[in-house]
Enzyme design. Structure first.
Site, PDB file in Angstrom:
ATOM      1  CB  SER A 180      18.692  22.126  62.837  1.00 32.30           C
ATOM      2  OG  SER A 180      17.528  21.359  62.641  1.00 32.30           O
ATOM      3  CG  HIS A 208      20.900  25.081  65.204  1.00 35.64           C
ATOM      4  ND1 HIS A 208      22.151  24.551  65.335  1.00 35.64           N
ATOM      5  CD2 HIS A 208      20.055  24.027  65.207  1.00 35.64           C
ATOM      6  CE1 HIS A 208      22.090  23.234  65.391  1.00 35.64           C
ATOM      7  NE2 HIS A 208      20.818  22.889  65.318  1.00 35.64           N
ATOM      8  CE  LYS A 239      21.318  22.018  68.856  1.00 34.38           C
ATOM      9  NZ  LYS A 239      19.886  22.094  68.557  1.00 34.38           N
TER      10      LYS A 239
HETATM   11  C1  LIG Z   1      18.953  21.035  69.028  1.00 35.75           C
HETATM   12  C2  LIG Z   1      17.604  21.616  69.003  1.00 35.75           C
HETATM   13  C3  LIG Z   1      16.747  21.468  70.094  1.00 35.75           C
HETATM   14  C4  LIG Z   1      17.117  20.618  71.277  1.00 35.75           C
HETATM   15  O1  LIG Z   1      18.009  21.279  72.108  1.00 35.75           O
HETATM   16  P1  LIG Z   1      18.794  20.438  73.226  1.00 35.75           P
HETATM   17  O2  LIG Z   1      19.184  21.475  74.196  1.00 35.75           O
HETATM   18  O3  LIG Z   1      19.931  19.765  72.533  1.00 35.75           O
HETATM   19  O4  LIG Z   1      17.828  19.457  73.780  1.00 35.75           O
HETATM   20  C5  LIG Z   1      15.520  22.100  70.059  1.00 35.75           C
HETATM   21  N1  LIG Z   1      15.134  22.829  68.999  1.00 35.75           N
HETATM   22  C6  LIG Z   1      15.918  22.972  67.927  1.00 35.75           C
HETATM   23  C7  LIG Z   1      15.441  23.816  66.783  1.00 35.75           C
HETATM   24  C8  LIG Z   1      17.186  22.372  67.875  1.00 35.75           C
HETATM   25  O5  LIG Z   1      17.967  22.522  66.814  1.00 35.75           O
END
Ligand SMILES: *Cc1c(COP(=O)(O)O)cnc(C)c1O
Length: 391
Positions: A180, A208, A239
């Site tokens: 990320s 992502h 996301k």
């Molecule tokens: C954003 C993210 C999460 C968390 O996801 P949410 O649905 O926002 O809680 C988990 N793992 C990774 C790699 C992320 O980038």
């Protein structure tokens, strides 16, 4: 003792380091242009990769679900909080991912907490890339398993650890699908090969990569043609999918085990029905057309090469996540503030999220950005980049 003095000392320290921040309050919904303090700002930092937050089919699905079910689910999943809309979502997700089953959680964060702490016991070892997401790190902390970290994407180190840990009952290799902070992709084919050679389990967090990588956004396993060889796939619905939630995709037995053991699943209320309906509609939109994903990659690859052409350091980016590496934390935050004056929002990310000398603004290109939007962003970045002596 006045505990607030302690907290104030921390806050003073962050202010001295230039790391103190206030939360921005946006006056309109997630979109390419958003209102901030009465100004229209070009959004270059949201995770709304496909612009699905405003998709008519998703909005209709949410409204219809509220009319049918009301606004809340009323309980955790194991009591009265599993509605038919939750089950439909899981069936659709499993079909989309090409797995036997899928299990939905309230967020990607709780998915990692639930899944890791359920599958890992005291006799096991978890082997984790050093740049894995905070929710993976916290999920691992909740287990009694032994922990080993390998340097980012270093397959020699991973192999060495796999060799050393053969006495453990089960070995689980955990990686982000797309990282990320840098926007680089995990070497999943190599990880799978090593895991097969040393009889380990592969766990990939596609937060992502969901809706981004692979055919129609099916994720990193699909991107690399590794169907059937990645044991546990985590996805987020928060996301690119445009709402909120997370899921595990894998074997039916894994699902049955998680239903009995994953604590966020057992002890926290399920997604509101409108959220489940929104996510279901989103997966159907992706299933039916790859156009948004194609547009996303056109925008991302075009924008990245323009940035490089200007002379910016975009680090290891190979996805729509494109950092511009600046370095010093305070300088990075000033760069982000200066860009905002020009009408572009790019979040500054600094120590301790990234190394002290690797502060960056992180840009995320979406399918919804028009060529005019991206040209506006490039012009502003070029102007501010020159001011800061980066170009
Ligand atoms: C954003 C993210 C999460 C968390 O996801 P949410 O649905 O926002 O809680 C988990 N793992 C990774 C790699 C992320 O980038």
């Amino acid at each position: 003792m006045n505990y607030l003095n302690d907290l104030a000392a921390d806050i003073e320290g962050w202010k001295r380091d230039g790391r103190y921040r206030t939360i921005k309050v946006w006056e309109s919904g997630s979109d390419t242009w958003m209102n901030l303090n009465g100004r229209k700002i070009l959004q270059m930092s949201s995770n709304n990769y496909l612009g699905l937050t405003h998709h008519p089919k998703l909005k209709q699905a949410a409204i219809a679900a509220i009319e049918k079910y009301g606004v809340g689910s009323g309980s955790v999943r194991t009591i009265t909080g599993t509605l038919d809309i939750h089950e439909q979502l899981e069936l659709e997700l499993a079909a989309f991912k090409g797995t036997e089953a899928a299990l939905v959680f309230q967020s990607g964060f709780t998915t990692n907490q639930g899944a890791l702490s359920s599958i890992l016991g005291a006799d096991d070892v978890v082997i984790s890339d050093e740049l894995n997401h905070a929710s993976i790190i916290d999920g691992i902390r909740l287990t009694k398993a032994s922990r080993r970290i390998f340097a980012h994407k270093d397959m020699n180190q991973l192999e060495a650890v796999l060799k050393e840990t053969q006495k453990h009952r089960k070995r689980v290799v955990v990686t982000d699908g797309v990282f990320s902070m840098d926007g680089d992709i995990a070497p999943l084919p190599e990880i799978v090969q090593l895991a097969e050679a040393y009889d380990a389990i592969v766990y990939v967090d596609d937060a992502h990569a969901s809706g981004v990588l692979g055919k129609n956004g099916k994720g990193s396993t699909d991107h690399f043609g590794l169907h059937g060889r990645v044991h546990i796939q985590i996805g987020t619905l928060s996301k690119a999918i445009g709402a909120v939630g997370g899921y595990v995709a894998g074997a039916q037995l894994l699902k049955e085990h998680l239903i009995h053991t994953a604590r966020p699943f057992l002890f926290s209320t399920s997604q509101p029905p409108a959220v489940a309906a929104t996510c279901l509609a989103a997966i159907q939109v992706l299933r039916d057309s790859g156009d948004l994903v194609t547009k996303l990659w056109e925008n991302a690859n075009g924008f990245r090469s323009e940035l490089k052409g200007l002379g910016f350091d975009t680090g290891a980016s190979e996805t729509p996540i494109i950092p511009i590496i600046i370095g010093d934390p305070a300088l990075t935050m000033r760069f982000s503030d200066r860009l905002l004056e020009e009408g572009v929002f790019a979040q500054g990310i600094v120590y301790p999220t990234v190394a002290m000398d690797k502060g960056r603004v992180r840009l995320i290109v979406t399918a919804q950005h028009t060529s005019e939007d991206l040209a506006f962003a490039l012009n502003s970045l070029q102007k501010v980049g020159r001011e800061f002596g980066l170009l």
